[in-house]
Write an enzyme that holds these catalytic residues in place. Structure first.
Site, short mmCIF file in Angstrom:
data_model
loop_
_atom_site.label_atom_id
_atom_site.label_comp_id
_atom_site.label_asym_id
_atom_site.label_seq_id
_atom_site.Cartn_x
_atom_site.Cartn_y
_atom_site.Cartn_z
N SER A 127 -9.04 -15.48 -1.09
CA SER A 127 -9.52 -15.75 -2.51
C SER A 127 -10.31 -17.06 -2.56
O SER A 127 -10.32 -17.83 -1.51
CB SER A 127 -8.19 -16.15 -3.17
OG SER A 127 -7.64 -17.45 -2.89
N LYS A 128 -11.07 -17.20 -3.68
CA LYS A 128 -11.93 -18.34 -3.76
C LYS A 128 -11.48 -19.71 -3.38
O LYS A 128 -12.23 -20.54 -3.06
CB LYS A 128 -12.53 -18.47 -5.17
CG LYS A 128 -12.66 -17.29 -6.03
CD LYS A 128 -13.76 -17.52 -6.90
CE LYS A 128 -13.06 -16.80 -8.42
NZ LYS A 128 -12.97 -15.51 -8.54
N ARG A 129 -10.10 -19.82 -3.74
CA ARG A 129 -9.49 -21.21 -3.49
C ARG A 129 -9.64 -21.64 -2.01
O ARG A 129 -9.70 -22.55 -2.00
CB ARG A 129 -8.08 -21.17 -4.04
CG ARG A 129 -8.10 -21.69 -5.28
CD ARG A 129 -6.67 -21.63 -5.73
NE ARG A 129 -6.07 -20.42 -5.75
CZ ARG A 129 -6.20 -19.52 -6.48
NH1 ARG A 129 -6.58 -19.49 -7.67
NH2 ARG A 129 -5.44 -18.16 -6.47
N LYS A 130 -9.58 -20.82 -1.03
CA LYS A 130 -9.48 -21.01 0.36
C LYS A 130 -10.98 -21.16 0.89
O LYS A 130 -11.18 -22.13 1.56
CB LYS A 130 -8.61 -19.97 1.09
CG LYS A 130 -7.31 -20.31 0.45
CD LYS A 130 -6.09 -20.64 1.84
CE LYS A 130 -5.00 -20.90 1.16
NZ LYS A 130 -3.82 -20.04 1.16
N ASN A 131 -11.87 -19.93 0.94
CA ASN A 131 -13.08 -19.86 1.35
C ASN A 131 -13.79 -19.01 0.49
O ASN A 131 -13.40 -18.55 -0.51
CB ASN A 131 -12.81 -19.14 2.48
CG ASN A 131 -12.42 -19.73 3.82
OD1 ASN A 131 -12.68 -21.00 3.99
ND2 ASN A 131 -11.45 -19.20 4.29
#
Ligand code: GLU
Length: 464
Positions: free
Chosen positions: A250-254
């Protein structure tokens, strides 16, 4: 004839790296079998469309090298390849199913459906449409004739659906758990389920290779194929990519958008190579291979169901391996283009041999080499107390007549001995004076590139 497709929805600002990974398998399977690879845009959920997303997606797919044989951009025998331009086709097929008793019209208002769902939830039943309209089709059709809004629902038979997934083996699901799926919405747009089946059939897709998130929808699709009396394609559901901590990507991590990696100076071939290893490994254990080699070696039956880990750190490592293989002259052009041709080409050219082993992606270049283009504006170490030492070094360097790595090295060694400092300490001070940093590409080579005048100026600025 093998025909595969990817059917991305423009609901994000670009192609997700996971879609590239499934896209690769589709591409490879088609090419390996002498078939065709198709790109179709599934834009029927108009509420979720991101402006500009489709254009960017198609551009990225081109950039990365997943060239389609048929697509919205290049057309093909089954135009149009954008679902929003095929609305009359879906309407015709939904009406045909209704006429054959395999689907039915429904005019239930949202309030009725809400109340129904709440009641089912309270009774701990699986929420699904209660077929109210199915039992009164005559009245429903009269209402529609008078102008009522309607949807068309698939009449899901109460049977088991069994199919063979080319990656997962036999999959069985029960029809009685499935809701009578809406096929055509009240705005005249098809749902994903109708669109995907009609298009895969009309576009003669033989193998549907897609993400595992679509596995629960597959029984509905099979029921639809059967309702139409069409041949069912082969299915292969690919596991979703995970973060190194096994959570869903997900965009939150990478970064998840493909262009974010390309914009950092990851090579398209390296990204493809890395993604090819998601859920599949080369039969000879190779880690680095070309797209052609991948196509030759790929087989759907070798795809693993365990969730593949997408690790940007490994991707960068792999990109570094690609950088090492590029010819110096080509790498120079790539770096110059990456920095929009704003860097001195000759300096970039001279610096290649000293940075090639040190960068993993093109965007690593300038943070490492900015001192080659302008003097440092800050210094990692306070140079105030080093003036005397710098003065001695400067005098020695001034006497050099042939400014070369060798003469610079020999001279600095002498200056180091005279200073009485340890080599590490001495060269650290010189390095900071020239580059501003404690860590840089090799000092003697860097000084050769900078030239005698520039090096002496940098040192003398600190002395004065
Ligand atoms: N439109 C779907 C998506 O965005 C495609 C699903 C499929 O391949 O059937 O992922």
């Amino acid at each position: 004839m093998v025909r595969t497709r990817i059917a991305p929805s423009p609901t994000g600002k670009d192609v997700h790296v996971g879609s590239i990974s499934t896209g690769l398998m589709n591409f490879a399977w088609a090419k390996k079998n002498g078939g065709q690879f198709i790109i179709r845009i599934e834009d029927t959920d108009q509420t979720r469309i991101v402006p500009g997303g489709e254009k960017k997606m198609l551009e990225t797919l081109e950039k990365i090298g997943l060239h389609a044989d048929e697509s919205p951009l290049i057309g093909g025998p089954y135009i149009p390849y954008r679902q929003s331009e095929r609305l009359t086709i879906y309407k015709k097929y939904a009406e045909e199913l209704a006429a054959n008793g395999k689907a039915y019209y429904c005019t239930c208002k949202p309030e009725r459906l809400d109340a129904m769902r709440k009641k089912q939830q309270a009774e701990k039943k699986i929420p699904k449409y209660d077929r109210h309209c199915y039992t009164i089709q005559k009245e429903v059709k009269e209402e529609i004739a008078k102008g009522s809004k309607f949807v068309i629902r698939l009449l899901i038979p109460d049977t088991e659906v069994t199919f063979t997934d080319l990656i997962r083996g036999t999959v069985t699901m029960t029809g009685s758990n499935l809701d009578d799926q809406v096929l055509l919405k009240s705005d005249g747009f098809p749902t994903y389920h109708l669109g995907v089946v009609v298009d895969d059939h009309l576009m003669k897709i033989t193998h549907v290779i897609r993400g595992e998130e679509w596995l629960p929808s597959t029984p509905k699709h099979i029921i639809l194929y059967e309702a139409f009396g069409w041949e069912i394609p082969f299915y292969a559901h690919v596991s979703l990519l995970r973060n190194p901590d096994k959570s869903k990507l997900s965009k939150r991590k990478n970064p998840v958008w493909t262009s974010e990696y390309l914009e950092k100076g990851i090579f398209p071939e390296a990204l493809l190579n890395y993604l090819a290893l998601m859920g599949w490994s080369h039969p000879e254990g190779k880690e680095i291979f070309t797209l052609d080699e991948y196509v030759a070696a790929f087989d759907l039956k070798d795809v693993q169901t365990t969730a593949p880990v997408f690790d940007p750190v490994k991707l960068e490592w792999m990109n570094g391996e690609y950088i090492r293989k590029v010819q110096n002259s080509k790498l120079k052009v790539q770096i110059c283009e990456f920095y929009k041709n704003e860097l001195s080409e000759s300096v970039v050219e001279k610096s290649i041999p000293i940075i090639k082993e040190r960068i993993k992606k093109l965007s690593d270049y300038l943070p490492l080499c900015d001192f080659l283009f302008h003097p440092p504006s800050t210094y990692a170490v306070d140079m105030g107390p080093r003036k005397q030492l710098l003065g001695q070094a400067s005098k020695k360097l001034e006497s050099i007549t042939d400014w070369s790595v060798k003469s610079i090295g020999d001279t600095l060694m002498e200056a180091c001995k005279d200073s009485g400092l340890k080599t590490g300490e001495f060269f650290m001070i010189l390095r900071v004076a020239i580059t501003g940093k404690k860590i840089s590409p090799p000092l003697n080579e860097s000084m050769e590139i900078l030239g005698k005048d520039e090096c002496l100026t940098r040192i003398n600025v600190l002395i004065n």
